[in-house]
Enzyme design. Structure first.
Site, PDB file in Angstrom:
ATOM      1  N   ALA A 153      18.749 -10.232 -96.423  1.00  0.00           N
ATOM      2  CA  ALA A 153      18.172 -11.583 -96.437  1.00  0.00           C
ATOM      3  C   ALA A 153      16.654 -11.496 -96.414  1.00  0.00           C
ATOM      4  CB  ALA A 153      18.681 -12.366 -95.234  1.00  0.00           C
ATOM      5  N   LYS A 154      16.023 -12.332 -97.212  1.00  0.00           N
ATOM      6  CA  LYS A 154      14.555 -12.391 -97.193  1.00  0.00           C
ATOM      7  C   LYS A 154      14.156 -13.478 -96.198  1.00  0.00           C
ATOM      8  CE  LYS A 154      11.657 -12.103-100.732  1.00  0.00           C
ATOM      9  NZ  LYS A 154      10.776 -10.940-100.565  1.00  0.00           N
ATOM     10  N   VAL A 155      14.058 -13.078 -94.934  1.00  0.00           N
ATOM     11  CA  VAL A 155      13.795 -14.020 -93.845  1.00  0.00           C
ATOM     12  C   VAL A 155      12.301 -13.982 -93.523  1.00  0.00           C
ATOM     13  CG1 VAL A 155      14.322 -14.569 -91.443  1.00  0.00           C
ATOM     14  CG2 VAL A 155      16.100 -13.583 -92.923  1.00  0.00           C
TER      15      VAL A 155
END
Ligand code: PMP
Length: 305
Positions: A153-155
Site C-alpha cells: 500500500a502506498k500510505v
C-alpha cells in the site's frame, strides 16, 4: 492550477481541507504517482489503470471507502490534464481522511474520505541530468514491513520513513537512500526499486519488502524483450558494490543510474550500457500508447498545450 476534488474541478486556492484533517495528523492517506508523456498524436498516461488498481488496493488495505469508481478516477485524471493543458506531467491522486475525529479509529460517518487529483510539470525527480548518475547511501533505518497486508500500500504516513532515510543520506553527501529489510537485505530506495547488472544479467530484490513498482515491472518486461535475463532474489549492499551497473526505477525518477554507494564508486562511475539501453527502451515504451494494456491515451485535440 485546477485540481479535481470530490467530483469538481477547482482552482488550487479553492481546493481546501481542514487543518484538523485526520490524514494531516496521522498520515492515513493513500496516493499514487503517475506520469503522462507527449507522443506524436496523443498524450499517453503510462499504465494509468494499473496505478488506479493499486490506489484502490491501498485504500482497501487502509479501510478507506472511496466514493468514486476507477472509471471516474480515470476521467478525473484526463480532465485535470486537459484543463491544465498538460501533456508531459506528473499526476498525483490522493485519498485522504478529513476532519471529524482525532481518534485513530475514526468513523467514516464523522470523518469523510476525500479524493483529489492534481497534476504538475516535474521533469526530473533528481536534479542531475538523466544519465549522469546519482549517489546513494545505505540507511540505518529499515524499510517499514510491519504488516504484510500493508506492504504493497502506498500510505502517506510510510513516507515519513522514506523522508527520514533521504535526509540521512543527504547529510552523508548522497542524494538518495537505500533501505534494507529487517534481515539486512536490500529492500528498495526511498521512492524507487533497485536493479543491479552483473555479467550481463539483471538482479532485483523480490517485493517482500519493497513496493512492486510498475516501472520495475515495465523494466522486467522490456529486458525480456531485449533478451536480458532477470533474477529476483536477496541482494546485499556488497552485491551492489561488486555490480557492473546499478540503477533505480520509479515513476517519478524513471530509470536512473547509480554511480556511487556509500561513497564507493561502482565500476567506472558512469551509466553502464545496459542501464542506457533500458533507459531508452523505457522512454520509448512510455510514449507508445500500445506498450502496455493499462495505458490510457488522450487524443491530442483534447489538450490545447
Ligand atoms: N518504492 C516506493 C517506496 C515508491 O514510493 C515507489 C514510487 N511509487 C516505487 C518503489 C516505484 O514504484 P512505481 O514504479 O510504481 O512508481
Amino acid at each position: 492550477m485546477k485540481i479535481w476534488m470530490d467530483g469538481q474541478l477547482l482552482d488550487e486556492d479553492k481546493a481546501r481541507v481542514s487543518v484538523m484533517s485526520h490524514t494531516l495528523h496521522y498520515g492515513t492517506g493513500v496516493f499514487e504517482g503517475i506520469r503522462s508523456y507527449a507522443s506524436e498524436d496523443s498524450t499517453v498516461v503510462f499504465r494509468l489503470m494499473d496505478h488506479l488498481d493499486r490506489l484502490e488496493r491501498s485504500a482497501q488495505a487502509m479501510n478507506l471507502k472511496v466514493r468514486y469508481s476507477k472509471t471516474q478516477l480515470r476521467d478525473a485524471v484526463i480532465d485535470v490534464l486537459c484543463q491544465n493543458n498538460l501533456t508531459d506531467a506528473y499526476i498525483r491522486p490522493l485519498i485522504f481522511v478529513g476532519a471529524g475525529s482525532l481518534s485513530l479509529n475514526f468513523h467514516a460517518a464523522q470523518s469523510p474520505v476525500g479524493v483529489l487529483v492534481a497534476a504538475q510539470k516535474w521533469d526530473r525527480y533528481f536534479e542531475s541530468d538523466e544519465l549522469t548518475g546519482i549517489t546513494v547511501a545505505t540507511s540505518i533505518g529499515r524499510r517499514i514491513t510491519s504488516q504484510p497486508e500493508l506492504h504493497q500500500a502506498k500510505v502517506s504516513g510510510f513516507y515519513a520513513n522514506s523522508y527520514a532515510a533521504t535526509m540521512a543520506a543527504q547529510a552523508a553527501g548522497a542524494v538518495d537512500a537505500i533501505l534494507l529489510d529487517e534481515r539486512g537485505f536490500i529492500a528498495e530506495a526511498a521512492v524507487a526499486n533497485v536493479f543491479l547488472v552483473r555479467g550481463g544479467k539483471l538482479h532485483t530484490p523480490t517485493c517482500r519488502a519493497a513496493l512492486a513498482g510498475y516501472t520495475r515491472d515495465s523494466i522486467i518486461h522490456l529486458a525480456a524483450g531485449l533478451g536480458l535475463e532477470v533474477h529476483e532474489g536477496d541482494l546485499t549492499v556488497e552485491d551492489m558494490l561488486a555490480a557492473d551497473e546499478v540503477f533505480l526505477t520509479g515513476t517519478a525518477c524513471e530509470v536512473v543510474p547509480v554511480t556511487k554507494v556509500d561513497k564507493k564508486i561502482i565500476k567506472n562511475g558512469a551509466a553502464g550500457p545496459i542501464t542506457r539501453q533500458l533507459h531508452t527502451a523505457y522512454q520509448h515504451a512510455a510514449r507508445n500508447r500500445h506498450s502496455f494494456k493499462s495505458n490510457v491515451s488522450i487524443d491530442k485535440k483534447s489538450i490545447a498545450a
